[in-house]
Design an enzyme around this catalytic site. Structure first.
Site, PDB file in Angstrom:
ATOM      1  N   ASP A  99       0.832  -1.198   0.000  1.00 10.43           N
ATOM      2  CA  ASP A  99       0.000   0.000   0.000  1.00 10.43           C
ATOM      3  C   ASP A  99       0.871   1.255   0.000  1.00 10.43           C
ATOM      4  OD1 ASP A  99      -2.325   1.816   0.864  1.00 10.43           O
ATOM      5  OD2 ASP A  99      -3.279  -0.146   0.897  1.00 10.43           O
ATOM      6  N   ASP A 124      -1.983   2.414  17.862  1.00 11.47           N
ATOM      7  CA  ASP A 124      -2.767   1.200  17.657  1.00 11.47           C
ATOM      8  C   ASP A 124      -2.103   0.245  16.666  1.00 11.47           C
ATOM      9  OD1 ASP A 124      -4.944   0.032  18.801  1.00 11.47           O
ATOM     10  OD2 ASP A 124      -6.455   1.106  17.646  1.00 11.47           O
ATOM     11  N   HIS A 165      -3.693   5.983   3.414  1.00 17.91           N
ATOM     12  CA  HIS A 165      -4.450   4.816   2.960  1.00 17.91           C
ATOM     13  C   HIS A 165      -3.911   3.522   3.563  1.00 17.91           C
ATOM     14  CE1 HIS A 165      -5.891   1.763   0.053  1.00 17.91           C
ATOM     15  NE2 HIS A 165      -6.885   2.604  -0.199  1.00 17.91           N
ATOM     16  N   ASN A 169      -5.130  -3.255  22.572  1.00 18.61           N
ATOM     17  CA  ASN A 169      -4.514  -2.509  23.670  1.00 18.61           C
ATOM     18  C   ASN A 169      -5.529  -1.764  24.528  1.00 18.61           C
ATOM     19  OD1 ASN A 169      -5.288  -0.595  21.828  1.00 18.61           O
ATOM     20  ND2 ASN A 169      -3.291   0.401  21.648  1.00 18.61           N
ATOM     21  N   ASN A 212     -13.243   0.328  -7.329  1.00 21.91           N
ATOM     22  CA  ASN A 212     -14.323   1.251  -6.968  1.00 21.91           C
ATOM     23  C   ASN A 212     -15.010   1.913  -8.153  1.00 21.91           C
ATOM     24  OD1 ASN A 212     -13.586   0.741  -4.331  1.00 21.91           O
ATOM     25  ND2 ASN A 212     -12.485   2.659  -4.062  1.00 21.91           N
ATOM     26  N   TYR A 257      -7.516 -11.814 -11.230  1.00 23.25           N
ATOM     27  CA  TYR A 257      -6.807 -13.068 -11.480  1.00 23.25           C
ATOM     28  C   TYR A 257      -7.392 -14.192 -10.631  1.00 23.25           C
ATOM     29  CZ  TYR A 257      -3.227 -10.314 -13.886  1.00 23.25           C
ATOM     30  OH  TYR A 257      -2.564  -9.484 -14.752  1.00 23.25           O
ATOM     31  N   VAL A 262      -6.177 -14.914  -7.012  1.00 27.23           N
ATOM     32  CA  VAL A 262      -6.354 -13.874  -5.993  1.00 27.23           C
ATOM     33  C   VAL A 262      -7.775 -13.920  -5.442  1.00 27.23           C
ATOM     34  CG1 VAL A 262      -6.274 -11.380  -5.563  1.00 27.23           C
ATOM     35  CG2 VAL A 262      -4.641 -12.437  -7.150  1.00 27.23           C
ATOM     36  N   SER A 314     -11.081  -1.026  -0.820  1.00 24.37           N
ATOM     37  CA  SER A 314      -9.825  -1.035  -0.058  1.00 24.37           C
ATOM     38  C   SER A 314     -10.066  -1.347   1.408  1.00 24.37           C
ATOM     39  CB  SER A 314      -9.138   0.333  -0.149  1.00 24.37           C
ATOM     40  OG  SER A 314      -8.382   0.461  -1.314  1.00 24.37           O
TER      41      SER A 314
END
Length: 555
Positions: free
Chosen positions: A261, A270, A296, A309, A385, A396, A399, A469
């Site tokens: 990414d 976090d 992103h 946490n 999107n 593919y 995937v 995403s």
């Protein structure tokens, strides 16, 4: 008259596996091609920068092996020469730009971004013109000013639009020619973090005071739940994921998840990434993956693997996962994605999340996907999107392609997330308006109003984003839990393990009643996992049960 040299374009060179080398000739290899291109690269780099550079030829390889791909810069003359010299022995393809498939609601298809791009210049006024000037203060329902929020207004005229970003005091100014306090079509606020966005349709601003010719408008935003206490975000609830105290432990090493990414903001409280690598063209500093100027990758990483946490949110992967940030953005191309996939092979990554892609595939990328799968890397990708066909690499067969869902009552009714409701709904779930669709879709996951981590100088911030995403890391995290729980899966290797893990994921999916091209097999639910750790019912399940009981009483 001389021809003007064409600007170099980015290309990928791979060997054609179907080419038959004539008897007596030596088979072509990419090292030879790279040597032959050295003079071309020097010429093009001199044209581009006035100095010789090696950037126009980048060999892509695993370890010290022979390159499997060359990422090169070629102008028209060099491209034609290459085709004449090697014929069908060499596959030449564009090195496509990649897109990220998620962001704030106001920047998504249907969320107002396209209007901002096409509306033309901002409203300009001459001295003394009749203008409605709004001095807007944006604050949260906690009383704090909201800085860096985009404020957009649409006037009564078809192309009357103005927008600005709030300053540190939460203030921004908008102007509209010929409008009055009752004629604006819309005011929209998209905060960068910590608050829900807001849309006010046909606002009546007559109740606000005027100071120095400017209407003093105050807009209040609702704060997100994430913060001091660890929040059960709706996607976590919908997939019935257990918290840490309901998660089965074992002695196996943590599942290794690569987030391919824009990097991971490692300073976020976090997130505790285990490592990473930068594959951008930002100067060769491999540690730049720890920074995320776009945000992103940090958002995706939080959804997948935020730590347990007691603050912020919980990651879908559970409390024992190792995240690796592989940054291919800014400036992501197919070649940088291929390099990241090769890194996954070299470093024995278990699962790779790709919340990115392009409309076109290439033989070079497909070969990289196959190499990773054969090495045992389970690949999960966002479908895209555009609302059209599934993007690559999600398209593919190797995937796992993930579409995006939304759900009723998971965001304020006046927030920009309302624009993402698609035409298909089943019960409380709806297919996101933007989600790509088609027979390649394997499953769907929450992708509207997803609260997760974003970079912040203060160390912790959260934002609600939309996109496929946002859906993909839920599936990647779910797969990591399965791999950790099902020790027999981890005992397998290579493509067999990937196939077994995908089959196990599909078995956990529940049909939501949406068209198959939008949901695939459905949404994975943890309660569908055989021998899954005991867990209490999620908030959504309890609400649905109460709603069902009430409807029975009323009838």
């Amino acid at each position: 008259m001389t021809d003007t040299p064409s600007r170099p374009g980015a290309f990928l060179l791979t060997l054609n596996p179907d080419h038959i080398t004539p008897m007596g000739e030596r088979p072509l290899d990419l090292s030879t091609v790279a040597r032959d291109l050295k003079g071309t690269a020097q010429r093009l780099s001199m044209m581009a920068s006035g100095k010789v550079s090696s950037d126009f030829i980048k060999p892509l390889r695993i370890g010290t092996n022979e390159p499997h791909t060359l990422a090169v810069g070629l102008d028209d003359a060099a491209l034609e020469d290459l085709r004449k010299r090697y014929g069908d022995a060499l596959i030449i393809e564009p090195d496509h730009d990649l897109d990220l498939f998620g962001g704030p609601a106001g920047m998504m298809p249907g969320g107002g971004a396209s209007d901002l791009q096409s509306a033309g210049p901002r409203n300009f006024f001459t001295q003394g013109s009749s203008a409605l000037i709004l001095e807007i203060t944006v604050k949260g329902n906690d009383g704090k000013p909201v800085a860096f929020a985009e404020v957009t207004g649409r006037g009564s005229a078809p192309f009357s639009l103005d927008n600005a970003v709030t300053d540190a005091k939460g203030m921004a100014e908008l102007s509209f020619f010929g409008d009055t306090p009752t004629t604006l079509r819309e005011l929209r606020v998209n905060p960068s973090r910590d608050y829900w966005g807001r849309i006010i349709t046909r606002p009546d601003l007559t109740g606000f005071p005027k100071l120095a010719g400017k209407l003093q408008v105050t807009l209040t935003l609702e704060r997100l739940g994430a913060g001091e206490d660890e929040q059960d975000v709706w996607g976590y609830q919908a997939m019935a994921l257990p918290k840490a105290d309901g998660f089965a432990a074992n002695t196996l090493a943590p599942v290794k998840i690569a987030i391919i990414d824009s990097g991971i903001a490692a300073a976020h409280e976090d997130l505790e990434p285990a490592g990473g690598r930068d594959f951008t063209d930002r100067g060769g500093d491999e540690t730049l993956w720890r920074e995320d100027s776009i945000g992103h990758g940090t958002h995706v990483a939080g959804t997948c693997g935020a730590i347990f946490n007691g603050r912020g949110i919980c990651g879908a992967a559970g409390p024992d996962a190792a995240l690796y940030g592989l940054s291919v953005f800014p400036g992501g191309r197919t070649s940088s994605l291929i390099r990241a996939l090769d890194w996954c092979v070299e470093n024995e990554i278990d699962i790779a999340n790709m919340s990115l892609g392009s409309a076109a595939g290439t033989a070079a990328l497909q070969a990289a996907v196959i190499r990773a799968t054969e090495a045992g890397v389970c690949l999960v990708a966002a479908a895209g999107n555009s609302g059209a066909g599934v993007m690559y690499p999600a398209a593919y067969a190797q995937v796992i392609a993930v579409a995006a869902l939304g759900a009723d009552a998971t965001f304020p009714p006046d927030s920009p997330h309302r624009d993402q409701r698609g035409a298909h709904q089943a019960g409380r779930y709806f297919a996101a308006a933007f989600t790509c669709h088609g027979p390649q879709i394997d499953m769907a996951a929450p992708g509207v109003a997803v609260i997760s981590c974003v970079p912040s100088e203060e160390g912790a911030a959260y934002a609600a984003w939309d996109g496929t995403s946002m859906a993909a890391p839920y599936v990647a995290g779910f797969a990591a839990r399965l791999l950790r729980l099902r020790t027999e899966l981890r005992a397998q290797g290579g493509a067999a393990r990937v196939a077994a893990l995908k089959a196990a994921l599909l078995e956990c999916c529940t049909d939501l009643g949406l068209p198959a091209e939008l949901q695939g097999r459905g949404m994975p639910l943890w309660r569908m996992v055989p021998d899954a750790p005991a867990q209490t019912a999620s908030v959504i399940e309890r609400l649905e049960k109460v709603s069902h009981e009430l409807s029975r009483e009323l009838t």
